[in-house]
Motif scaffolding. Sequence first.
Motif, PDB file in Angstrom:
ATOM      1  N   THR A 296       8.050  -5.833 -27.013  1.00  0.00           N
ATOM      2  CA  THR A 296       8.500  -4.988 -28.125  1.00  0.00           C
ATOM      3  C   THR A 296       9.893  -5.397 -28.615  1.00  0.00           C
ATOM      4  OG1 THR A 296       9.251  -3.382 -26.475  1.00  0.00           O
ATOM      5  CG2 THR A 296       7.117  -2.988 -27.481  1.00  0.00           C
ATOM      6  N   LYS A 299       9.327  -8.806 -30.419  1.00  0.00           N
ATOM      7  CA  LYS A 299       8.176  -8.878 -31.342  1.00  0.00           C
ATOM      8  C   LYS A 299       7.391 -10.172 -31.087  1.00  0.00           C
ATOM      9  CE  LYS A 299      10.447  -6.309 -35.104  1.00  0.00           C
ATOM     10  NZ  LYS A 299      10.758  -6.276 -36.545  1.00  0.00           N
ATOM     11  N   HIS A 475       3.725   1.036 -28.466  1.00  0.00           N
ATOM     12  CA  HIS A 475       5.088   0.494 -28.432  1.00  0.00           C
ATOM     13  C   HIS A 475       5.243  -0.655 -29.425  1.00  0.00           C
ATOM     14  CE1 HIS A 475       5.619   2.725 -24.653  1.00  0.00           C
ATOM     15  NE2 HIS A 475       6.908   2.476 -24.762  1.00  0.00           N
ATOM     16  N   CYS A 476       4.297  -1.585 -29.400  1.00  0.00           N
ATOM     17  CA  CYS A 476       4.406  -2.773 -30.265  1.00  0.00           C
ATOM     18  C   CYS A 476       4.208  -2.417 -31.737  1.00  0.00           C
ATOM     19  CB  CYS A 476       3.382  -3.827 -29.838  1.00  0.00           C
ATOM     20  SG  CYS A 476       3.734  -4.562 -28.230  1.00  0.00           S
ATOM     21  N   ARG A 479       7.322  -0.934 -33.205  1.00  0.00           N
ATOM     22  CA  ARG A 479       8.338  -1.973 -33.353  1.00  0.00           C
ATOM     23  C   ARG A 479       8.061  -2.860 -34.565  1.00  0.00           C
ATOM     24  NH1 ARG A 479      13.598  -3.019 -32.427  1.00  0.00           N
ATOM     25  NH2 ARG A 479      13.959  -5.241 -32.070  1.00  0.00           N
TER      26      ARG A 479
END
Length: 568
Positions: A296, A299, A475-476, A479
């Motif tokens: 995260t 990226k 989470h990703c 982000r």
Amino acid sequence: MLIANPIKDFYEKILHERVLVLVSLDVDSLTACKILQSLFKCDHVQYTLVPVATKVDLKNAFDEHKEQYQHVIMLNCGGNIDVLDFLQPPEETVIYIADSHRPIDLVNFYCDQQVYVIMKHDDTEEMSAIPEYDALYHEDDEEPASDEESSEEQVAKRPRLDEEELKKRRRRREWEEKRKEILFDYEEFSYYGTSTAFLLFELAWKMSKDNNDLLWWGITGVTDQYQNKKIGRDKYVSSILDLQGHMSRLNHRYEDQDNTTSVNCMKINFEHDLNIAMYRHWSLFESLRHSICSATAFKLWTSNGMKRLHQFLAEMGIPLTQCKQTYNFMESGIREKLSGLMEESAQKFGLDNIKFQSFSAQCGFNHKVCASDVVFAVSSILEDFSSSEDANSYVNFVKALDSLAKISTKQLQSGIDQAKVQLTSMVSNVSTAIEIGQVISYGPFLYTFIKEGMRDYKNFGGAIFLNAFTHHLLHCYLRSLGKSKRDRAKNLPLVVCASHDTDNGVCIITGVPPLAEDSKKNLFGRAFTHAAERINSRIIDEYFDPCTITLKSEDRSKFLDALIAIMS
């Protein structure tokens, strides 16, 4: 009924009995089972182990064995359902429940016979959440009127009520309305309490039957809860500080016996470890690629993210060849400095929480194993879908128990290798879902559907894997958004649906709370049940975690519409 003295009211009562132990399929349950097995071995208690994945399995296992056993122990199953109503046990059967699922069913908690609940009495947060008995149960000679009695004909036949009787009925209605509010507040969210493995370790300690093996299983159970986002950081830290005290006590005991202690005895250490996946059994580069915190922060599903990862490694001053080398074959000087170098560079790259308090164990001259490594390994064994045949939960259960026997077993190493494959598949699917815009806002929640063609889609049939994927994806995804969109989306939970049994047209659905909330309390358990009731759809397999369900794929669209209506 809540047990006041677990030694007297639970353990001593089963010492000379044949016991049926029903075990849920997660790491905390298996470590609790290992502790119980050790205690039973010391006292020659006869027992039978049966793994159960869902409420249907629980019912079938109990019905199959109820004539042979009068004492039943349930590990991480049965606590949040009314077992007397669900199982209909014979009058002579006694059921002991050690379950971390919350909220505990109030009938189990206040039942004065047959059902006994084992909980920590000093956990004020959990105990204060239990409503008072008088607020739920009201002794009154008068039964509430049925629908038949409320007809005009029946009303006409009744004698005229005096003022005192009217006041009494009004108080009764007010009490019932208040009771409904209390029950709604109590049952609104599902969450997790103290680890069952930790609970049983403390039982062993109070009986002076604890050792490093039991302590390690208790540590692994708590780590499983934290790693799989079942408990928050505060509860985790509170538990491991207690475990650290036990570690110091046991280590002091072994130091006094240093001359007679075998070199093969397990040694446990408390340390601030790197919060990246299985790095001692992988390369540093691969571990960073497949961990939530680094994925995260950098990226890593983008090309720029991979460039930032290379910059991060360069900032630490570690050659790329060493980073891509298996940890055990890295230069010893780099291994010794790795933790400090990473912590220093992490601050410059916004890599938060790169270290966390944890335990590691070492046996003889074998390599060190972290508690989180064991959680990854055992979870992957429990949900091994690699076989061409249908996964046999009992076979996987036995393999997982064997892997916990010692930290140096081949089975555990095999589980770690398998966990790498599963984690690689998970991260690949997370990247794909973000790149093709598969996460959609459905108003009160975010949603995505895992199609059958996705890589290793069979893995999504496992509740542990699906839960870990959902947290990683949330989470990703957040982000990947711009700041304004992220501020709105961080207050939204995520629902993920995946094909579970294509032959029978069944899908599995799970939901996780939004990242903006520090609490791990999840509202989807109650919402899923109401949504299914609204569309008259039967939940096929009810997991012990109510936030994961399976239902017919043909009802999926209607189910989501009902869920939107409920949560809006």
